[in-house]
Design an enzyme around this catalytic site. Structure first.
Site, PDB file in Angstrom:
ATOM      1  N   ASP A 215       0.962  -1.291   0.005  1.00 50.97           N
ATOM      2  CA  ASP A 215       0.047   0.119   0.141  1.00 50.97           C
ATOM      3  C   ASP A 215       0.930   1.411   0.156  1.00 50.97           C
ATOM      4  O   ASP A 215       1.990   1.077   0.633  1.00 50.97           O
ATOM      5  CB  ASP A 215      -1.015   0.089   1.283  1.00 50.97           C
ATOM      6  CG  ASP A 215      -2.054  -1.149   1.167  1.00 50.97           C
ATOM      7  OD1 ASP A 215      -2.297  -1.690   0.088  1.00 50.97           O
ATOM      8  OD2 ASP A 215      -2.452  -1.422   2.183  1.00 50.97           O
ATOM      9  N   HIS A 270       1.205  -7.955  -0.169  1.00 45.26           N
ATOM     10  CA  HIS A 270      -0.106  -8.664   0.194  1.00 45.26           C
ATOM     11  C   HIS A 270      -1.010  -8.876  -0.929  1.00 45.26           C
ATOM     12  O   HIS A 270      -0.732  -7.986  -1.692  1.00 45.26           O
ATOM     13  CB  HIS A 270      -0.724  -7.988   1.479  1.00 45.26           C
ATOM     14  CG  HIS A 270      -1.444  -6.539   1.163  1.00 45.26           C
ATOM     15  ND1 HIS A 270      -0.260  -5.444   1.200  1.00 45.26           N
ATOM     16  CD2 HIS A 270      -2.403  -6.261   0.931  1.00 45.26           C
ATOM     17  CE1 HIS A 270      -0.961  -4.327   1.057  1.00 45.26           C
ATOM     18  NE2 HIS A 270      -2.218  -4.752   0.739  1.00 45.26           N
ATOM     19  N   ARG A 280     -16.631 -12.583  -0.107  1.00 46.78           N
ATOM     20  CA  ARG A 280     -15.836 -11.970   0.810  1.00 46.78           C
ATOM     21  C   ARG A 280     -15.802 -10.598   0.824  1.00 46.78           C
ATOM     22  O   ARG A 280     -15.709 -10.076  -0.526  1.00 46.78           O
ATOM     23  CB  ARG A 280     -14.139 -12.544   0.567  1.00 46.78           C
ATOM     24  CG  ARG A 280     -13.332 -11.957   1.754  1.00 46.78           C
ATOM     25  CD  ARG A 280     -11.999 -12.671   1.663  1.00 46.78           C
ATOM     26  NE  ARG A 280     -10.919 -12.004   2.573  1.00 46.78           N
ATOM     27  CZ  ARG A 280     -10.410 -10.940   2.275  1.00 46.78           C
ATOM     28  NH1 ARG A 280     -10.332 -10.500   1.130  1.00 46.78           N
ATOM     29  NH2 ARG A 280      -9.684 -10.572   3.417  1.00 46.78           N
TER      30      ARG A 280
HETATM   31  O1  LIG Z   1      -9.376  -7.562   0.573  1.00 46.47           O
HETATM   32  C1  LIG Z   1      -8.166  -7.612   1.199  1.00 46.47           C
HETATM   33  O2  LIG Z   1      -8.072  -8.324   2.383  1.00 46.47           O
HETATM   34  C2  LIG Z   1      -6.850  -6.836   0.697  1.00 46.47           C
HETATM   35  C3  LIG Z   1      -7.536  -5.430   0.117  1.00 46.47           C
HETATM   36  C4  LIG Z   1      -6.103  -4.500  -0.113  1.00 46.47           C
HETATM   37  O3  LIG Z   1      -5.037  -4.913   0.093  1.00 46.47           O
HETATM   38  C5  LIG Z   1      -6.343  -3.128  -0.466  1.00 46.47           C
HETATM   39  O4  LIG Z   1      -7.621  -2.696  -0.732  1.00 46.47           O
HETATM   40  O5  LIG Z   1      -5.518  -2.452  -0.413  1.00 46.47           O
HETATM   41 FE   LIG Z   2      -3.771  -3.435  -0.177  1.00 44.67          FE
END
Ligand SMILES: O=C(O)CCC(=O)C(=O)O
Ligand SMILES: [Fe+2]
Length: 355
Positions: A215, A270, A280
């Protein structure tokens, strides 16, 4: 593929209705869908613990991600936010598309913004809110949008307080005090809300919910519904699932903390994977500094032996670099080569990092 083309393309695919995985959504291991998984547990930190700062520092150094409990966000607000997300994504596709993100815009409905850097499409839909939600909400629910807006505003307000608190724990763990930072600046922190929906998928092993990225924030606070899917990358271990814990929130260290901490804390790579049976949802609160603030390694953390590894950038400058250069953004703002064996953990990430 440009985002505009992607959104046009996506129109033909209502993920909620597809019974088979189209080729355009089929990822191979070469595209980054490798599924090696470690069984380590992401640290869980009780924010009421008197040693919370120490635990936060340890988690930032060893992981770059942790879950927090006793964070003070009412459970009812988390549930309301989840319901609001569910309401939004369960609208018919044509309705959601009325609030589509404009070609060069940030806010609105659409595919993941990182999509344009990958050859395959992701099994997810998103809604990004930067400005107050009213304009989009009015389009989505012409008859009654007040409740959605109230929940979003309340959620952002509460998340801002929590993000500030966690940010101070992170800074405190680095020995940084309020005198070291113009904290008034960070009081006016900027933020965005990213709602993500991952419909059930007919072939989850060959699909990708959200491809690997870090991020571009100071930190991100993520609320996931009770369905696993978030995975973080651990050097030497592989992908580790961040198991949902009712009421707990996930905190990701973002690229700007990596810069501020002069690489002592690395941002976390991630991704989100999907599954066959459970829809989800996740809500990411993306927290960053006000636009005029220059982010640079904190002077207290640098000296002759540890020179600043990054040049100073504003959040907007950094987002621009990331939007253009993907996973190379951190390297591009780096001013020093590796020192004392320190290697920028993100230099090797074969991924895309625009968030
Ligand atoms: O949905 C998730 O667990 C990750 C979402 C994510 O990494 C984001 O929105 O930057
Ligand atoms: Fe993210």
């Amino acid at each position: 593929m440009s985002l505009q083309l992607l959104d046009t393309f996506k129109e033909k695919h209502d993920l909620n209705a597809l019974k088979e995985l189209p080729d355009s959504y089929t990822w191979s291991s070469m595209d980054g869908s490798s599924s090696s998984c470690g069984s380590e547990l992401v640290p869980v930190i009780n924010l009421e613990d008197s040693n919370a700062m120490k635990h936060v520092g340890h988690a930032c150094k060893k992981w770059g991600v942790f879950q927090v409990t006793n964070h003070g966000i009412p459970m009812a607000l988390l549930d309301n936010m989840e319901d609001s997300g569910r309401n939004l994504f369960s609208l018919p596709l044509h309705q959601k598309q009325k609030a589509a993100r404009s070609p060069n815009g940030v806010s609105g409905y659409g595919v993941a913004r990182i999509s344009s850097f990958f050859p395959k499409l992701m099994w997810s839909e998103g809604f990004t809110l930067v400005e107050p939600p009213h304009e989009h909400a009015q389009i989505l629910w012409p008859q009654g949008y007040g409740n959605f807006c109230d929940v979003i505003e309340e959620y952002k307000k509460e998340m801002n307080k929590l993000a500030n608190r966690v940010m101070w724990l992170i800074l405190g763990s680095l020995g940084i005090t309020r005198e070291d930072i113009k904290w008034e600046d960070l009081k006016e922190a900027r933020s965005a809300l990213q709602l993500n929906s991952y419909p059930t998928c007919p072939d989850p092993d060959r699909a990708m919910g959200l491809a690997a990225h870090t991020d571009s924030t100071l930190l991100t606070i993520l609320h996931q519904n009770n369905t696993s899917g978030l995975q973080v990358h651990r050097e030497g271990v592989g992908w580790v699932t961040v198991e949902p814990m009712i009421g707990a929130l996930v905190v990701n260290v973002g690229d700007l903390v990596q810069i501020l901490s002069n690489g002592l804390y690395s941002s976390i790579l991630h991704r989100a994977v999907v599954n066959r049976t459970q829809h989800r949802l996740s809500v990411a609160y993306l927290y960053g500094p006000p636009s005029n603030v220059k982010i640079a390694p904190l002077s207290k953390l640098t000296d002759n032996v540890n020179p600043p590894l990054y040049r100073s950038v504003t959040w907007s400058e950094y987002l621009g670099t990331k939007a253009k250069h993907f996973n190379k953004a951190l390297s591009l703002v780096r001013i020093c080569g590796p020192i004392n064996g320190f290697v920028d953990a993100n230099d090797n990430h074969n991924s895309v990092l625009v968030r």
